[in-house]
Design a protein around this motif. Structure first.
Motif, mmCIF file in Angstrom:
data_model
loop_
_atom_site.group_PDB
_atom_site.id
_atom_site.type_symbol
_atom_site.label_atom_id
_atom_site.label_comp_id
_atom_site.label_asym_id
_atom_site.label_seq_id
_atom_site.Cartn_x
_atom_site.Cartn_y
_atom_site.Cartn_z
ATOM 1 N N ILE A 71 0.845 -1.196 0.000
ATOM 2 C CA ILE A 71 0.000 0.000 0.000
ATOM 3 C C ILE A 71 0.877 1.241 0.000
ATOM 4 N N LYS A 72 0.480 2.237 -0.778
ATOM 5 C CA LYS A 72 1.182 3.526 -0.781
ATOM 6 C C LYS A 72 0.212 4.613 -1.234
ATOM 7 N N VAL A 73 0.631 5.863 -1.078
ATOM 8 C CA VAL A 73 -0.148 7.022 -1.510
ATOM 9 C C VAL A 73 0.498 7.591 -2.761
ATOM 10 N N VAL A 74 -0.323 7.819 -3.802
ATOM 11 C CA VAL A 74 0.207 8.268 -5.086
ATOM 12 C C VAL A 74 -0.674 9.366 -5.678
ATOM 13 N N THR A 75 -0.128 10.013 -6.698
ATOM 14 C CA THR A 75 -0.918 10.935 -7.511
ATOM 15 C C THR A 75 -1.749 10.125 -8.486
ATOM 16 N N LEU A 76 -3.032 10.406 -8.533
ATOM 17 C CA LEU A 76 -3.918 9.669 -9.440
ATOM 18 C C LEU A 76 -4.949 10.628 -10.012
ATOM 19 N N LYS A 77 -4.874 10.843 -11.298
ATOM 20 C CA LYS A 77 -5.741 11.794 -11.975
ATOM 21 C C LYS A 77 -7.221 11.464 -11.738
ATOM 22 N N CYS A 78 -8.019 12.494 -11.592
ATOM 23 C CA CYS A 78 -9.471 12.403 -11.444
ATOM 24 C C CYS A 78 -9.925 12.011 -10.037
ATOM 25 N N HIS A 79 -9.010 11.659 -9.137
ATOM 26 C CA HIS A 79 -9.454 11.253 -7.805
ATOM 27 C C HIS A 79 -9.592 12.482 -6.911
ATOM 28 N N PRO A 80 -10.738 12.652 -6.255
ATOM 29 C CA PRO A 80 -10.927 13.811 -5.373
ATOM 30 C C PRO A 80 -10.208 13.595 -4.044
ATOM 31 N N PRO A 81 -9.883 14.668 -3.274
ATOM 32 C CA PRO A 81 -10.138 16.052 -3.697
ATOM 33 C C PRO A 81 -8.946 16.691 -4.419
ATOM 34 N N LYS A 82 -7.756 16.156 -4.243
ATOM 35 C CA LYS A 82 -6.571 16.807 -4.814
ATOM 36 C C LYS A 82 -5.779 15.890 -5.743
ATOM 37 N N GLY A 83 -6.419 14.872 -6.294
ATOM 38 C CA GLY A 83 -5.710 13.968 -7.178
ATOM 39 C C GLY A 83 -4.730 13.071 -6.458
ATOM 40 N N ILE A 84 -4.974 12.834 -5.152
ATOM 41 C CA ILE A 84 -4.115 11.960 -4.340
ATOM 42 C C ILE A 84 -4.953 10.775 -3.883
ATOM 43 N N ALA A 85 -4.432 9.565 -4.017
ATOM 44 C CA ALA A 85 -5.190 8.374 -3.643
ATOM 45 C C ALA A 85 -4.283 7.350 -2.966
ATOM 46 N N LYS A 86 -4.899 6.533 -2.136
ATOM 47 C CA LYS A 86 -4.194 5.409 -1.513
ATOM 48 C C LYS A 86 -4.468 4.174 -2.367
ATOM 49 N N VAL A 87 -3.405 3.549 -2.859
ATOM 50 C CA VAL A 87 -3.572 2.411 -3.757
ATOM 51 C C VAL A 87 -2.917 1.162 -3.171
ATOM 52 N N GLY A 88 -3.515 0.026 -3.477
ATOM 53 C CA GLY A 88 -2.968 -1.261 -3.062
ATOM 54 C C GLY A 88 -2.517 -2.032 -4.288
ATOM 55 N N TYR A 89 -1.324 -2.566 -4.212
ATOM 56 C CA TYR A 89 -0.749 -3.293 -5.343
ATOM 57 C C TYR A 89 -0.797 -4.788 -5.067
ATOM 58 N N VAL A 90 -1.351 -5.547 -6.008
ATOM 59 C CA VAL A 90 -1.461 -7.002 -5.891
ATOM 60 C C VAL A 90 -0.354 -7.641 -6.719
ATOM 61 N N LEU A 91 0.422 -8.530 -6.120
ATOM 62 C CA LEU A 91 1.458 -9.204 -6.883
ATOM 63 C C LEU A 91 1.761 -10.563 -6.275
ATOM 64 N N GLY A 92 2.485 -11.363 -7.058
ATOM 65 C CA GLY A 92 2.992 -12.628 -6.543
ATOM 66 C C GLY A 92 1.954 -13.677 -6.244
ATOM 67 N N LEU A 93 0.808 -13.697 -6.955
ATOM 68 C CA LEU A 93 -0.191 -14.750 -6.710
ATOM 69 C C LEU A 93 0.322 -16.072 -7.267
ATOM 70 N N ARG A 94 0.403 -17.078 -6.384
ATOM 71 C CA ARG A 94 0.867 -18.405 -6.779
ATOM 72 C C ARG A 94 -0.046 -19.455 -6.149
ATOM 73 N N VAL A 95 -0.382 -20.475 -6.931
ATOM 74 C CA VAL A 95 -1.154 -21.617 -6.429
ATOM 75 C C VAL A 95 -0.488 -22.877 -6.945
ATOM 76 N N ALA A 96 -0.290 -23.855 -6.075
ATOM 77 C CA ALA A 96 0.354 -25.110 -6.456
ATOM 78 C C ALA A 96 -0.418 -25.764 -7.600
ATOM 79 N N PRO A 97 0.281 -26.252 -8.621
ATOM 80 C CA PRO A 97 -0.396 -26.828 -9.800
ATOM 81 C C PRO A 97 -1.428 -27.889 -9.466
ATOM 82 N N GLN A 98 -1.158 -28.752 -8.486
ATOM 83 C CA GLN A 98 -2.064 -29.860 -8.194
ATOM 84 C C GLN A 98 -3.301 -29.429 -7.420
ATOM 85 N N THR A 99 -3.341 -28.171 -6.935
ATOM 86 C CA THR A 99 -4.493 -27.719 -6.150
ATOM 87 C C THR A 99 -5.225 -26.546 -6.821
#
Length: 389
Positions: A71-99
Motif C-alpha cells: 500500500i502507498k499514496v500516489v498521484t492519481l488523476k481524477c481522484h478527489p479532492p486533490k488527485g491523491i489516492a491510496k492504492v494497493g498493489y497485488v502481486l505474486g499470486l501463486r497456487v500449487a499446480p495440483q491444487t
C-alpha cells in the motif's frame, strides 16, 4: 476427488520460508514461464514498500498458495479532492499446480482486498504480462478489475566489453538526495502514480543515485552546486537507477525456438569476433538480475539526446560494476503517451514487451470517478515505482 479444506493466514517467515520458496520454483508464471528466485527472502519484492503483507493458503499442513500486497499514496488523476489516492498493489499470486481450480487463488485475492479495505485503500491494481490470459481473466472477469494502463517494458542487454561514447557537449552530474527529491516533486509531482514518499525511494540502499544531463552551454543556470535548485535550463533530462538484482533474480523457463537460436548464435559470434563489440546477451534461461531506470524525465528541444546520453552513462556504469552475476540487463518502463522516450531509450524489441495494468475501485469516493479514470486517454507520463518491479 475429495475436496479438502484450506485456510488463509499471514506468512510466518521462520516456518514458511522453505515451503514458499519451493512453491515459487514450481509455479512458472506467464507464457514465458518466468521463474523468480527471491534469494532467501520471499517478501523481497514488497519489503521496501511503506505497508505490505503476505498471505498463504494452507491445506493439510502444506502451503498450496500465496499472495503479496503493498500500500502507498500516489498521484492519481481524477481522484478527489486533490488527485491523491491510496492504492494497493497485488502481486505474486501463486497456487500449487495440483491444487488449482479449487478456489484457493480467489480466496487469496479476496482476503488481500479485505486487508486493503481495512486500511482505507481507494484502488487496488495489478500488473501482469499481456499474454497471461489466465491471470487477466481471473482479475477482470471474476473480481471486476478493468484495463487501466499498458506501459512499455524496455530491455537492453549490457555489453561488458564496450563503453559508449558520450558527446563532449553534454554534461552529466550526480545530484544529492535532497536535490533529487526537490527535482522530482517540482517536475513529476503531478505525474500519474507518483509516490508521495519519493524521499524513501531515493534514500533506499537499492537506489544507486540520480543523474541529470544538460548541454554545456546551459549548465551554469542549473545551480547543481548551490543550496537550491533555482532556475533550470530550457533543455535537460534526469533519471535514477535501482539495483533490483540485489534482492531477487529472474529466469525464463521457456522461450520460442527462434529466440533461443538467436541468443546462442549471437553469443557464438561475439566469442569468435570480440572486435565487433556486439552487445552481450544475458542467458535468460539462467537466473539473472537487472538494473531499473526510473523517474525518467526530460523537457526542452533536443532533450531526447540528453535521455539517450544518460542511458549510455548508465550502461557504462553497469558494464564496469563488479557483480558476481556477469549477465546484466538494463530495464526501463515507460507509460502513457510519451512515445518519444521509447525512441530515445536504447532497447531490443526482441526482449521488450508491453505490460498490462488492471485497476478496481474499493471505496465509494473512488467509484464515483472510476469510469472517468479508466476511460480517460493515456496520460503523457507514468511514474513506475521501482519498489514494485
Amino acid at each position: 476427488m475429495e475436496f479438502k479444506e484450506f485456510i488463509i493466514r499471514s506468512y510466518e517467515g521462520q516456518s514458511d520460508r522453505a515451503q514458499v520458496e519451493d512453491l515459487e520454483r514450481r509455479c512458472k508464471v506467464g507464457p514465458s514461464e518466468t521463474m523468480l528466485d527471491s534469494m532467501g527472502d520471499p517478501i523481497s519484492r514488497i519489503r521496501n514498500s511503506p505497508m505490505y503483507i503476505m498471505l498463504v493458503a494452507e491445506m493439510d499442513h502444506e502451503l498450496v498458495g500465496f499472495i503479496q500486497g503493498s500500500i502507498k499514496v500516489v498521484t492519481l488523476k481524477c481522484h478527489p479532492p486533490k488527485g491523491i489516492a491510496k492504492v494497493g498493489y497485488v502481486l505474486g499470486l501463486r497456487v500449487a499446480p495440483q491444487t488449482r481450480r479449487k478456489g484457493i487463488g480467489s480466496s487469496l485475492i479476496q482476503r488481500l482486498e479485505e486487508w486493503f479495505n481495512s486500511n482505507d485503500v481507494d484502488y487496488a491494481y495489478v500488473a501482469t504480462e499481456k499474454e497471461n490470459h489466465a491471470s487477466i481473466s481471473l482479475f477482470m472477469n471474476k473480481f471486476g478489475y478493468t484495463k487501466f494502463r499498458t506501459p512499455a517494458i524496455l530491455v537492453n542487454p549490457v555489453n561488458n566489453h564496450h563503453s559508449f561514447r558520450i558527446s563532449s557537449n553534454i554534461d552529466i552530474a550526480k545530484v544529492n538526495i535532497d536535490k533529487a527529491e526537490s527535482l522530482y516533486r517540482r517536475f513529476m509531482g503531478t505525474t500519474e502514480f507518483f509516490p508521495s514518499d519519493i524521499e524513501n525511494v531515493l534514500r533506499n540502499k537499492l537506489s544507486l543515485g540520480t543523474w541529470v544531463a544538460t548541454f554545456k552551454w546551459e549548465n551554469a543556470s542549473f545551480g547543481l552546486n548551490g543550496p537550491n535548485i533555482g532556475q533550470v535550463p530550457k533543455t535537460w533530462a534526469m533519471l535514477s537507477v535501482w539495483k533490483s538484482g540485489d534482492i531477487f533474480k529472474l529466469s525464463i523457463g521457456r522461450a520460442p525456438n527462434s529466440c533461443l537460436f538467436f541468443t546462442k548464435s549471437w553469443s557464438l559470434v561475439d566469442k569468435i569476433f570480440p572486435c565487433f563489440g556486439l552487445s552481450t546477451i544475458p542467458d535468460f534461461f539462467s537466473p539473472f538480475g537487472f538494473y531499473f531506470m526510473y523517474g525518467v524525465y526530460h523537457e526542452g528541444p533536443c532533450s531526447g539526446k540528453l535521455v539517450r546520453a544518460l542511458c549510455k552513462f548508465v550502461h557504462n556504469m553497469v558494464s564496469k560494476s563488479k557483480d558476481e552475476n556477469c549477465n546484466k540487463i538494463i530495464v526501463a518502463e515507460v507509460g502513457g503517451r510519451d512515445e518519444e522516450l521509447n525512441n530515445h531509450i536504447p532497447h531490443w524489441k526482441l526482449f521488450s514487451c508491453p505490460d498490462f495494468w488492471c485497476i478496481k475501485a474499493l471505496q465509494s469516493e473512488g467509484k464515483n470517478t472510476f469510469h472517468e479514470l479508466v476511460t480517460d486517454t493515456q496520460p503523457r507520463s507514468l511514474f513506475v515505482d521501482p519498489r514494485e518491479v
